[in-house]
Design a protein around this motif. Structure first.
Motif, PDB file in Angstrom:
ATOM      1  N   ALA A 105     -22.104 -25.918 -41.947  1.00 23.27           N
ATOM      2  CA  ALA A 105     -23.473 -25.559 -41.563  1.00 23.27           C
ATOM      3  C   ALA A 105     -24.239 -25.638 -42.780  1.00 23.27           C
ATOM      4  CB  ALA A 105     -23.632 -24.222 -40.904  1.00 23.27           C
ATOM      5  N   LEU A 106     -23.760 -25.051 -43.813  1.00 25.41           N
ATOM      6  CA  LEU A 106     -24.577 -25.148 -45.149  1.00 25.41           C
ATOM      7  C   LEU A 106     -24.642 -26.443 -45.801  1.00 25.41           C
ATOM      8  CD1 LEU A 106     -26.211 -22.553 -46.302  1.00 25.41           C
ATOM      9  CD2 LEU A 106     -24.375 -21.932 -44.726  1.00 25.41           C
ATOM     10  N   GLU A 145     -21.310 -15.168 -45.792  1.00 29.57           N
ATOM     11  CA  GLU A 145     -20.643 -14.301 -44.803  1.00 29.57           C
ATOM     12  C   GLU A 145     -20.653 -14.455 -43.443  1.00 29.57           C
ATOM     13  OE1 GLU A 145     -20.261 -10.199 -45.881  1.00 29.57           O
ATOM     14  OE2 GLU A 145     -19.025  -9.731 -44.180  1.00 29.57           O
ATOM     15  N   GLY A 146     -21.135 -13.602 -42.662  1.00 30.54           N
ATOM     16  CA  GLY A 146     -21.336 -13.511 -41.081  1.00 30.54           C
ATOM     17  C   GLY A 146     -22.592 -13.842 -40.479  1.00 30.54           C
ATOM     18  N   ALA A 147     -23.310 -14.708 -41.751  1.00 31.93           N
ATOM     19  CA  ALA A 147     -24.830 -14.996 -41.270  1.00 31.93           C
ATOM     20  C   ALA A 147     -25.025 -16.573 -41.526  1.00 31.93           C
ATOM     21  CB  ALA A 147     -25.655 -13.806 -41.896  1.00 31.93           C
ATOM     22  N   GLY A 148     -24.129 -17.164 -42.001  1.00 34.52           N
ATOM     23  CA  GLY A 148     -24.275 -18.504 -42.476  1.00 34.52           C
ATOM     24  C   GLY A 148     -24.982 -19.408 -41.755  1.00 34.52           C
ATOM     25  N   ILE A 149     -24.839 -19.275 -40.109  1.00 35.45           N
ATOM     26  CA  ILE A 149     -25.297 -20.318 -39.153  1.00 35.45           C
ATOM     27  C   ILE A 149     -26.886 -19.805 -39.265  1.00 35.45           C
ATOM     28  CG2 ILE A 149     -25.448 -21.215 -36.810  1.00 35.45           C
ATOM     29  CD1 ILE A 149     -22.682 -21.561 -38.690  1.00 35.45           C
ATOM     30  N   GLY A 150     -27.308 -18.457 -39.063  1.00 34.18           N
ATOM     31  CA  GLY A 150     -28.619 -18.126 -39.008  1.00 34.18           C
ATOM     32  C   GLY A 150     -29.441 -18.596 -40.424  1.00 34.18           C
ATOM     33  N   GLU A 205     -16.265 -34.047 -47.304  1.00 34.87           N
ATOM     34  CA  GLU A 205     -15.741 -33.040 -46.808  1.00 34.87           C
ATOM     35  C   GLU A 205     -14.010 -33.344 -46.795  1.00 34.87           C
ATOM     36  OE1 GLU A 205     -15.937 -30.096 -44.946  1.00 34.87           O
ATOM     37  OE2 GLU A 205     -14.055 -30.390 -44.508  1.00 34.87           O
ATOM     38  N   ARG A 206     -13.321 -32.276 -47.072  1.00 36.14           N
ATOM     39  CA  ARG A 206     -11.866 -32.700 -47.002  1.00 36.14           C
ATOM     40  C   ARG A 206     -11.244 -32.698 -45.670  1.00 36.14           C
ATOM     41  NH1 ARG A 206      -9.637 -26.820 -49.402  1.00 36.14           N
ATOM     42  NH2 ARG A 206     -10.263 -25.750 -47.772  1.00 36.14           N
ATOM     43  N   THR A 263     -15.509 -22.634 -41.506  1.00 35.29           N
ATOM     44  CA  THR A 263     -15.898 -21.569 -40.730  1.00 35.29           C
ATOM     45  C   THR A 263     -16.967 -21.966 -39.433  1.00 35.29           C
ATOM     46  OG1 THR A 263     -15.381 -20.320 -42.869  1.00 35.29           O
ATOM     47  CG2 THR A 263     -16.603 -19.030 -40.818  1.00 35.29           C
ATOM     48  N   SER A 264     -17.463 -22.726 -39.813  1.00 30.89           N
ATOM     49  CA  SER A 264     -18.495 -23.210 -39.122  1.00 30.89           C
ATOM     50  C   SER A 264     -18.292 -23.506 -37.497  1.00 30.89           C
ATOM     51  CB  SER A 264     -19.542 -24.362 -39.523  1.00 30.89           C
ATOM     52  OG  SER A 264     -20.142 -24.011 -40.833  1.00 30.89           O
ATOM     53  N   GLU A 295     -19.870 -17.255 -33.579  1.00 31.65           N
ATOM     54  CA  GLU A 295     -20.840 -17.167 -32.420  1.00 31.65           C
ATOM     55  C   GLU A 295     -22.159 -17.837 -32.362  1.00 31.65           C
ATOM     56  OE1 GLU A 295     -19.691 -13.890 -33.738  1.00 31.65           O
ATOM     57  OE2 GLU A 295     -19.039 -12.534 -31.740  1.00 31.65           O
ATOM     58  N   GLY A 296     -22.639 -18.145 -33.738  1.00 31.26           N
ATOM     59  CA  GLY A 296     -23.936 -18.895 -33.735  1.00 31.26           C
ATOM     60  C   GLY A 296     -24.998 -18.084 -33.532  1.00 31.26           C
ATOM     61  N   ASN A 297     -25.155 -16.922 -33.757  1.00 31.75           N
ATOM     62  CA  ASN A 297     -26.210 -16.046 -33.564  1.00 31.75           C
ATOM     63  C   ASN A 297     -27.220 -16.136 -34.846  1.00 31.75           C
ATOM     64  OD1 ASN A 297     -24.059 -13.934 -32.076  1.00 31.75           O
ATOM     65  ND2 ASN A 297     -25.684 -14.631 -31.094  1.00 31.75           N
ATOM     66  N   VAL A 303     -12.648 -32.865 -52.603  1.00 31.98           N
ATOM     67  CA  VAL A 303     -13.092 -32.858 -54.168  1.00 31.98           C
ATOM     68  C   VAL A 303     -11.932 -32.172 -54.952  1.00 31.98           C
ATOM     69  CG1 VAL A 303     -14.804 -31.701 -55.660  1.00 31.98           C
ATOM     70  CG2 VAL A 303     -15.651 -32.866 -53.542  1.00 31.98           C
TER      71      VAL A 303
HETATM   72  C1  LIG Z   1     -15.751 -14.664 -36.033  1.00 30.31           C
HETATM   73  C2  LIG Z   1     -17.088 -15.297 -36.797  1.00 30.31           C
HETATM   74  C3  LIG Z   1     -18.276 -14.932 -36.050  1.00 30.31           C
HETATM   75  C4  LIG Z   1     -19.401 -15.171 -36.962  1.00 30.31           C
HETATM   76  N1  LIG Z   1     -20.644 -15.350 -36.330  1.00 30.31           N
HETATM   77  C5  LIG Z   1     -21.487 -16.055 -36.998  1.00 30.31           C
HETATM   78  C6  LIG Z   1     -22.898 -15.661 -36.276  1.00 30.31           C
HETATM   79  O1  LIG Z   1     -22.942 -15.253 -35.022  1.00 30.31           O
HETATM   80  N2  LIG Z   1     -23.978 -16.107 -36.885  1.00 30.31           N
HETATM   81  C7  LIG Z   1     -23.912 -16.553 -38.038  1.00 30.31           C
HETATM   82  O2  LIG Z   1     -25.011 -16.898 -38.548  1.00 30.31           O
HETATM   83  N3  LIG Z   1     -22.772 -16.628 -38.730  1.00 30.31           N
HETATM   84  C8  LIG Z   1     -21.721 -16.359 -38.238  1.00 30.31           C
HETATM   85  N4  LIG Z   1     -20.448 -16.467 -38.723  1.00 30.31           N
HETATM   86  C9  LIG Z   1     -20.239 -16.979 -40.195  1.00 30.31           C
HETATM   87  C10 LIG Z   1     -20.824 -18.308 -40.099  1.00 30.31           C
HETATM   88  O3  LIG Z   1     -19.765 -19.009 -39.333  1.00 30.31           O
HETATM   89  C11 LIG Z   1     -20.354 -18.773 -41.631  1.00 30.31           C
HETATM   90  O4  LIG Z   1     -21.386 -17.950 -42.768  1.00 30.31           O
HETATM   91  C12 LIG Z   1     -20.898 -20.381 -41.817  1.00 30.31           C
HETATM   92  O5  LIG Z   1     -20.033 -20.854 -40.940  1.00 30.31           O
HETATM   93  C13 LIG Z   1     -20.462 -20.670 -43.340  1.00 30.31           C
HETATM   94  O6  LIG Z   1     -20.833 -22.066 -43.431  1.00 30.31           O
HETATM   95  P1  LIG Z   1     -20.439 -22.933 -44.610  1.00 30.31           P
HETATM   96  O7  LIG Z   1     -21.170 -24.354 -44.284  1.00 30.31           O
HETATM   97  O8  LIG Z   1     -20.702 -22.217 -45.866  1.00 30.31           O
HETATM   98  O9  LIG Z   1     -18.935 -22.938 -44.470  1.00 30.31           O
HETATM   99  P2  LIG Z   1     -17.764 -23.826 -43.619  1.00 30.31           P
HETATM  100  O10 LIG Z   1     -18.346 -24.024 -42.367  1.00 30.31           O
HETATM  101  O11 LIG Z   1     -16.355 -23.186 -43.997  1.00 30.31           O
HETATM  102  O12 LIG Z   1     -17.756 -25.022 -44.623  1.00 30.31           O
HETATM  103  C14 LIG Z   1     -17.420 -25.391 -45.771  1.00 30.31           C
HETATM  104  C15 LIG Z   1     -16.360 -26.705 -45.659  1.00 30.31           C
HETATM  105  O13 LIG Z   1     -16.245 -26.969 -47.072  1.00 30.31           O
HETATM  106  C16 LIG Z   1     -14.865 -27.956 -47.069  1.00 30.31           C
HETATM  107  N5  LIG Z   1     -14.370 -27.809 -48.387  1.00 30.31           N
HETATM  108  C17 LIG Z   1     -13.552 -26.789 -48.910  1.00 30.31           C
HETATM  109  N6  LIG Z   1     -13.182 -27.113 -50.122  1.00 30.31           N
HETATM  110  C18 LIG Z   1     -13.396 -28.469 -50.215  1.00 30.31           C
HETATM  111  C19 LIG Z   1     -13.202 -29.599 -51.136  1.00 30.31           C
HETATM  112  N7  LIG Z   1     -12.314 -29.136 -52.303  1.00 30.31           N
HETATM  113  N8  LIG Z   1     -13.486 -30.748 -51.171  1.00 30.31           N
HETATM  114  C20 LIG Z   1     -14.394 -30.988 -50.147  1.00 30.31           C
HETATM  115  N9  LIG Z   1     -14.397 -30.168 -48.830  1.00 30.31           N
HETATM  116  C21 LIG Z   1     -14.005 -28.874 -48.884  1.00 30.31           C
HETATM  117  C22 LIG Z   1     -14.099 -27.200 -45.716  1.00 30.31           C
HETATM  118  O14 LIG Z   1     -13.164 -28.010 -45.182  1.00 30.31           O
HETATM  119  C23 LIG Z   1     -15.304 -26.858 -44.889  1.00 30.31           C
HETATM  120  O15 LIG Z   1     -15.544 -27.746 -43.936  1.00 30.31           O
HETATM  121  C24 LIG Z   1     -19.246 -16.109 -38.053  1.00 30.31           C
HETATM  122  C25 LIG Z   1     -18.065 -16.239 -38.861  1.00 30.31           C
HETATM  123  C26 LIG Z   1     -16.976 -15.916 -38.218  1.00 30.31           C
HETATM  124  C27 LIG Z   1     -15.477 -16.014 -38.704  1.00 30.31           C
END
Ligand SMILES: Cc1cc2nc3c(=O)[nH]c(=O)nc-3n(C[C@H](O)[C@H](O)[C@H](O)COP(=O)(O)OP(=O)(O)OC[C@H]3O[C@@H](n4cnc5c(N)ncnc54)[C@H](O)[C@@H]3O)c2cc1C
Length: 388
Positions: free
Chosen positions: A14-15, A343-348, A34-35, A42-43, A47-49, A173
């Motif tokens: 998501a980020l 943490e648990g808010a990365g979608i929002g 993206e690897r 985690t995305s 739950e996507g809130n 990477v």
């Molecule tokens: C059970 C649960 C419930 C949740 N509920 C919510 C919610 O309701 N609302 C909300 O806002 N958030 C929620 N979250 C949190 C949210 O899912 C995360 O904060 C968010 O998905 C983080 O996104 P991201 O892009 O930072 O990380 P990720 O989605 O993990 O993306 C990081 C990406 O980097 C890639 N990567 C890592 N290392 C490398 C590398 N060396 N080279 C290339 N690619 C690499 C990985 O493969 C991955 O695809 C929840 C999380 C969990 C576990």
């Protein structure tokens, strides 16, 4: 010739997707690496809130309100493509002490711009007729909403690609290129990519990516499970969760914490959470945790006792010890930026983070002060020695 970009984004969660879109929209040449696959971290495991209700007054709440405005404002036209639903959140408590705590929280939140109504037990059932009669009080948060997080990630990347961003999957990477101190790109499993800026959006793996540039980030995985029921006719209208969830979110304990969190999705399934524990990247399914989630859900909605669970999934929240994300330029490695640790808010928080980081990257004043989220706030003696 190796590819060249203005910005390399590490990670297509998501980020990473949101950063790619906002940077491309600003006219920057963006290359996402993206690897795995899009949203394979985690995305795809949450739950996507989009919650403001679970946040105490402070910088994270400011970011949540800002991000909400971005979703509801300039991104509103794309809402249907990621199942945006302004459903509202309902927090419930079963004890007098819980009701007092919730009243204190809502007073502080109201002073910070949250729209919240306090409810007695009768009013609770006007919002959710199937709630347990044992619940004493609650609060309704009109500004809470929901999206389908995988769709949101994929759609943001599609929009970025429409603006000429490159999205390269199945490519890891493996190094960060530097000329002197300056970050000049990344080394990948498919060769080098030159770039003036690198955004670390690697979620719970962001610490490992930072380490490739020689800096430390104390981001750790915080595991969570979700149960998914069979599809039902719409019986639960809002996001509903117990008051103790807020304390669990803010806890820094490594041990297991659970609290009931229940909501329906557009497809009719009901998602049941939540659990939090720091057990590294252990993907072992824990039946005791799943049983605890199911039992917790019945304390809110006894009628779920006759509903079948279809599957469960788990993921790793990118946890920071001070419960704030890491957003902005890293002065320890000029040219390196971070958008991780949400943490648990990365979608929002994704779209607000991405808009702010793009403003900073292009030298514009940022709509919010990024100081509370600065990457070097955890700087270790090791970092200080290195930059001395
Ligand atoms: C059970 C649960 C419930 C949740 N509920 C919510 C919610 O309701 N609302 C909300 O806002 N958030 C929620 N979250 C949190 C949210 O899912 C995360 O904060 C968010 O998905 C983080 O996104 P991201 O892009 O930072 O990380 P990720 O989605 O993990 O993306 C990081 C990406 O980097 C890639 N990567 C890592 N290392 C490398 C590398 N060396 N080279 C290339 N690619 C690499 C990985 O493969 C991955 O695809 C929840 C999380 C969990 C576990």
């Amino acid at each position: 010739m190796s590819p060249t970009a203005d910005v390399v984004v590490v990670g297509a969660g998501a980020l990473g997707a949101a950063c790619a879109y906002f940077a491309a929209r600003r006219g920057l040449r963006v290359h996402v690496v993206e690897r795995g696959q899009v949203a394979s971290g985690t995305s795809s495991a949450g739950e996507g809130n989009l919650l403001v209700s679970d946040k105490e007054a402070g910088p994270e709440l400011g970011l949540a309100l800002y991000s909400r405005d971005v979703f509801r404002g300039e991104l509103a036209e794309f809402g249907p493509s990621w199942e945006f639903e302004a459903k509202g959140g309902l927090v419930v408590v079963a004890t007098e002490a819980g009701a007092e705590e919730l009243a204190g929280l809502t007073t502080r939140q109201r002073a910070s711009g949250i729209e919240v109504s306090n409810l007695d037990s009768r009013q609770l059932r006007d919002y959710e007729p199937h709630l347990s009669p044992a619940l004493r009080a609650g609060a309704f948060y009109r500004q809470d909403a929901q999206v389908q997080p995988m769709l949101m990630t994929a759609q943001l990347l599609r929009l970025a690609r429409d603006l000429c961003a490159v999205v390269q999957t199945n490519t890891a990477v493996t190094g960060v290129l530097r000329t002197g101190d300056q970050v000049t790109g990344v080394q990948t499993s498919a060769g080098p990519i030159s770039a003036g800026a690198v955004i670390n959006a690697a979620g719970p793996w962001a610490g490992a990516v930072a380490e490739l540039a020689g800096v430390s980030l104390p981001i750790l995985p915080r595991r969570g499970f979700v149960l998914v029921t069979e599809p039902l006719p719409l019986t639960i209208q809002h996001k509903v969760y117990a008051g103790e969830y807020v304390a669990n979110v803010l806890s820094s304990d490594e041990g297991l914490q659970t609290s009931p969190v229940v909501e329906s999705t557009a497809s009719g399934t009901v998602l049941i959470g939540s659990s939090r524990e720091r057990v590294g990247f252990d993907r072992t399914v824990s039946l005791p945790v799943l049983a605890q989630l199911a039992a917790n859900a019945l304390t809110l909605f006894p009628m779920l006792a006759s509903v079948k669970v279809m599957r469960s999934y788990l993921g790793f929240r990118p946890y920071c010890p001070d419960h704030l994300p890491v957003i902005g330029h890293d002065p320890r490695a000029p040219g390196l930026w971070h958008a991780s640790g949400h943490e648990g808010a990365g979608i929002g928080l994704s779209v607000g983070t991405a808009k702010l980081i793009t403003q900073a990257l292009t030298g514009e004043p940022t709509d919010l002060d990024l100081f509370p989220f600065r990457p070097d706030r955890f700087a270790t003696r090791h970092d200080q020695r290195r930059s001395a």
